[in-house]
Write a protein that holds these residues in place. Structure first.
Motif, mmCIF file in Angstrom:
data_model
loop_
_atom_site.group_PDB
_atom_site.id
_atom_site.type_symbol
_atom_site.label_atom_id
_atom_site.label_comp_id
_atom_site.label_asym_id
_atom_site.label_seq_id
_atom_site.Cartn_x
_atom_site.Cartn_y
_atom_site.Cartn_z
ATOM 1 N N LEU A 1 0.924 -1.114 0.142
ATOM 2 C CA LEU A 1 -0.066 0.078 0.131
ATOM 3 C C LEU A 1 0.802 1.235 0.129
ATOM 4 N N LEU A 2 1.895 1.441 0.797
ATOM 5 C CA LEU A 2 2.702 2.415 0.862
ATOM 6 C C LEU A 2 3.752 2.574 -0.348
ATOM 7 N N SER A 3 4.102 1.635 -1.004
ATOM 8 C CA SER A 3 4.702 1.715 -2.359
ATOM 9 C C SER A 3 3.831 2.166 -3.487
ATOM 10 N N GLY A 4 2.727 1.506 -3.485
ATOM 11 C CA GLY A 4 1.955 1.726 -4.673
ATOM 12 C C GLY A 4 1.438 3.566 -4.416
ATOM 13 N N ARG A 5 1.261 3.677 -3.166
ATOM 14 C CA ARG A 5 0.760 5.106 -2.947
ATOM 15 C C ARG A 5 1.687 6.202 -3.266
ATOM 16 N N VAL A 6 2.877 5.879 -2.925
ATOM 17 C CA VAL A 6 4.097 6.724 -3.418
ATOM 18 C C VAL A 6 4.021 6.850 -4.971
ATOM 19 N N LEU A 7 4.156 5.814 -5.472
ATOM 20 C CA LEU A 7 4.318 5.705 -7.168
ATOM 21 C C LEU A 7 3.149 6.524 -7.795
ATOM 22 N N ARG A 8 1.824 6.423 -7.141
ATOM 23 C CA ARG A 8 0.814 7.173 -7.865
ATOM 24 C C ARG A 8 0.987 8.743 -7.584
ATOM 25 N N GLU A 9 1.643 9.194 -6.231
ATOM 26 C CA GLU A 9 1.494 10.465 -6.130
ATOM 27 C C GLU A 9 2.868 11.091 -6.839
ATOM 28 N N LEU B 1 10.635 -0.967 7.182
ATOM 29 C CA LEU B 1 9.689 -0.866 6.427
ATOM 30 C C LEU B 1 9.849 0.139 5.179
ATOM 31 N N LEU B 2 10.368 1.317 5.428
ATOM 32 C CA LEU B 2 10.471 2.513 4.549
ATOM 33 C C LEU B 2 11.371 1.930 3.465
ATOM 34 N N ARG B 3 12.656 1.407 3.806
ATOM 35 C CA ARG B 3 13.615 1.125 2.954
ATOM 36 C C ARG B 3 13.108 -0.102 2.089
ATOM 37 N N ALA B 4 12.214 -1.050 2.601
ATOM 38 C CA ALA B 4 11.453 -2.218 1.994
ATOM 39 C C ALA B 4 10.815 -1.686 0.934
ATOM 40 N N ALA B 5 9.884 -0.765 1.312
ATOM 41 C CA ALA B 5 8.878 -0.069 0.193
ATOM 42 C C ALA B 5 9.677 0.718 -0.931
ATOM 43 N N ALA B 6 10.713 1.464 -0.469
ATOM 44 C CA ALA B 6 11.530 1.878 -1.705
ATOM 45 C C ALA B 6 12.227 0.720 -2.566
ATOM 46 N N VAL B 7 12.750 -0.335 -2.035
ATOM 47 C CA VAL B 7 13.139 -1.362 -3.005
ATOM 48 C C VAL B 7 11.989 -1.794 -3.573
ATOM 49 N N LEU C 1 8.813 -0.804 -10.544
ATOM 50 C CA LEU C 1 8.846 0.135 -11.764
ATOM 51 C C LEU C 1 9.848 -0.397 -12.951
ATOM 52 N N LEU C 2 11.045 -0.874 -12.385
ATOM 53 C CA LEU C 2 12.074 -1.447 -13.496
ATOM 54 C C LEU C 2 11.253 -2.607 -14.316
ATOM 55 N N GLY C 3 10.571 -3.379 -13.522
ATOM 56 C CA GLY C 3 9.912 -4.671 -14.190
ATOM 57 C C GLY C 3 9.112 -3.981 -15.295
ATOM 58 N N VAL C 4 8.055 -3.226 -14.925
ATOM 59 C CA VAL C 4 7.164 -2.563 -16.006
ATOM 60 C C VAL C 4 7.878 -1.975 -17.086
#
Length: 411
Positions: free
Chosen positions: A286-294, A378-384, A390-393
């Motif tokens: 949820l945190l990773s997806g929210r940051v990418l969308r913002e 958790l923050l570092r794991a979300a960044a990774v 993103l690299l996969g897409v």
């Protein structure tokens, strides 16, 4: 003068970015001068327009890097100190244009003597000025005239044409930087504030359909030009520094494909964030997806440029295989290698600059999460996780576009 005084306040990392912009602009100026020298030395040989068209690719990469550096420049953001000296939000685009144009002009000014020296004409130029003994000393200098045949030595270089070509990178970078800063100020000034009781939803980028349409148009143009190229036996515009023959229509198709990927970049980043948060996500997804969308509008265009460069590299590797138009062709020449290096370095540097800006922009939010008890792990794991997603897409899209772009050029 204000732009020069602001340079003294820059950090070393900011100076490295601007030095990279100057080097990229100098390399683009060198490529433009090489196309001019080849056209002057071989007036009856076709391919001058094709060489200039090829130079548009590193020129676009250099402009992209200049815009990325200007966007992360603190001097182009509204500040109380700048307002006090009369540089408000209305004059910030002018300051950004002057800053970008200054560094690009410096790089192009350094490219001219290097080009003349490698062409073997700098000694003759300096021999005609007062104190011209320096020109005779340069005749035996290292690499003097080493690339004379490649750069079209033996014919005088038109001064007006050379200066006009050298003015293209600074003017293009200045104009694009001014437009980028003005659009950023307009977006911030007209962005509606959400109600305090409701969470703000990340805006959906509107460039994905236009990017897909531009990419499809580029593929169609490349297919049409490839059919004409394979069916025709007339000489075509060569790749700079290499005897490979590619028509201008194919180059224009590739440019349109790259423009489509850049337009679709924010939409791809937003889509990646939606995929991460699909279903019943946990805190990490949820945190990773929210940051990418913002942050899709911030990192989308650099990610699209990196995707376009990756697709171009995969297409070039695919076309070197047997059974294609370029299969078994000669090795890449020095000018083509220089242009490729400029494009790759500018794309990677632009992506790293966007990642650095994203990290700086997310610092207050991350501090707030840590004060709420969110562990750093958790923050570092979300960044990774968001980087890997993103690299996969982007790699998947680049591979698909490269396969579609290389099919028309198969024999």
């Amino acid at each position: 003068m204000l732009a020069l005084r602001l340079v003294r306040t820059f950090r070393p990392s900011a100076l490295v970015r601007r030095a990279l912009v100057a080097c990229a602009a100098g390399a683009v100026g060198f490529l433009l001068l090489s196309a001019l020298g080849h056209a002057v030395a071989h007036p009856g040989r076709p391919g001058a327009a094709g060489r200039l068209l090829w130079c548009a690719v590193p020129l676009a990469a250099c402009v992209h890097l200049a815009v990325a550096v200007v966007r992360g420049d603190p001097s182009t953001r509204p500040r109380a100190g700048l307002d006090a000296v009369g540089v408000g939000s209305a004059r910030l685009p002018l300051l950004a244009a002057l800053t970008a144009g200054l560094y690009c002009a410096l790089g192009c000014a350094l490219a001219l003597p290097v080009f003349l020296h490698l062409r073997g004409g700098l000694a003759g130029v300096l021999a005609g000025v007062p104190g011209g003994a320096l020109g005779g000393a340069l005749e035996g200098a290292p690499l003097a005239g080493a690339a004379g045949e490649l750069l079209g030595a033996g014919r005088p270089l038109p001064r007006a044409a050379a200066l006009t070509l050298l003015a293209v990178p600074p003017l293009a970078a200045a104009g694009a930087s001014a437009v980028a800063v003005r659009m950023r100020a307009a977006y911030r000034g007209h962005r509606p504030e959400p109600p305090a009781a409701l969470p703000r939803q990340p805006p959906v980028p509107a460039g994905l359909p236009w990017g897909v349409a531009a990419t499809a148009t580029g593929l169609a143009l490349e297919t049409y030009a490839a059919e004409r190229l394979i069916a025709s036996a007339v000489p075509r515009a060569p790749l700079p520094g290499s005897p490979d023959a590619l028509g201008p229509g194919i180059v224009a198709g590739w440019l349109l494909i790259a423009a489509g990927l850049v337009l679709a970049g924010p939409g791809l980043v937003h889509l990646c964030g939606l995929l991460l948060a699909a279903g019943r996500p946990g805190a990490l997804r949820l945190l990773s997806g929210r940051v990418l969308r913002e942050e899709a509008p911030r990192v989308g265009h650099p990610a699209g440029v990196l995707c376009a460069v990756t697709a171009g590299a995969l297409t070039a590797v695919r076309l070197r295989e047997p059974g294609t138009v370029l299969g078994g062709g000669a090795a890449m020449g020095p000018l083509a290698a220089l242009g490729t290096a400029v494009v790759v370095v500018c794309a990677v540097a632009g992506a790293l600059s966007a990642a650095s800006d994203l990290r700086a922009a997310r610092a207050p939010a991350n501090d707030g999460l840590r004060r709420l008890g969110v562990p750093r792990r958790l923050l570092r794991a979300a960044a990774v996780l968001r980087t890997a997603a993103l690299l996969g897409v982007l790699v998947s899209v680049a591979w698909l576009v490269a396969e579609l772009a290389s099919v028309p050029l198969a024999r």
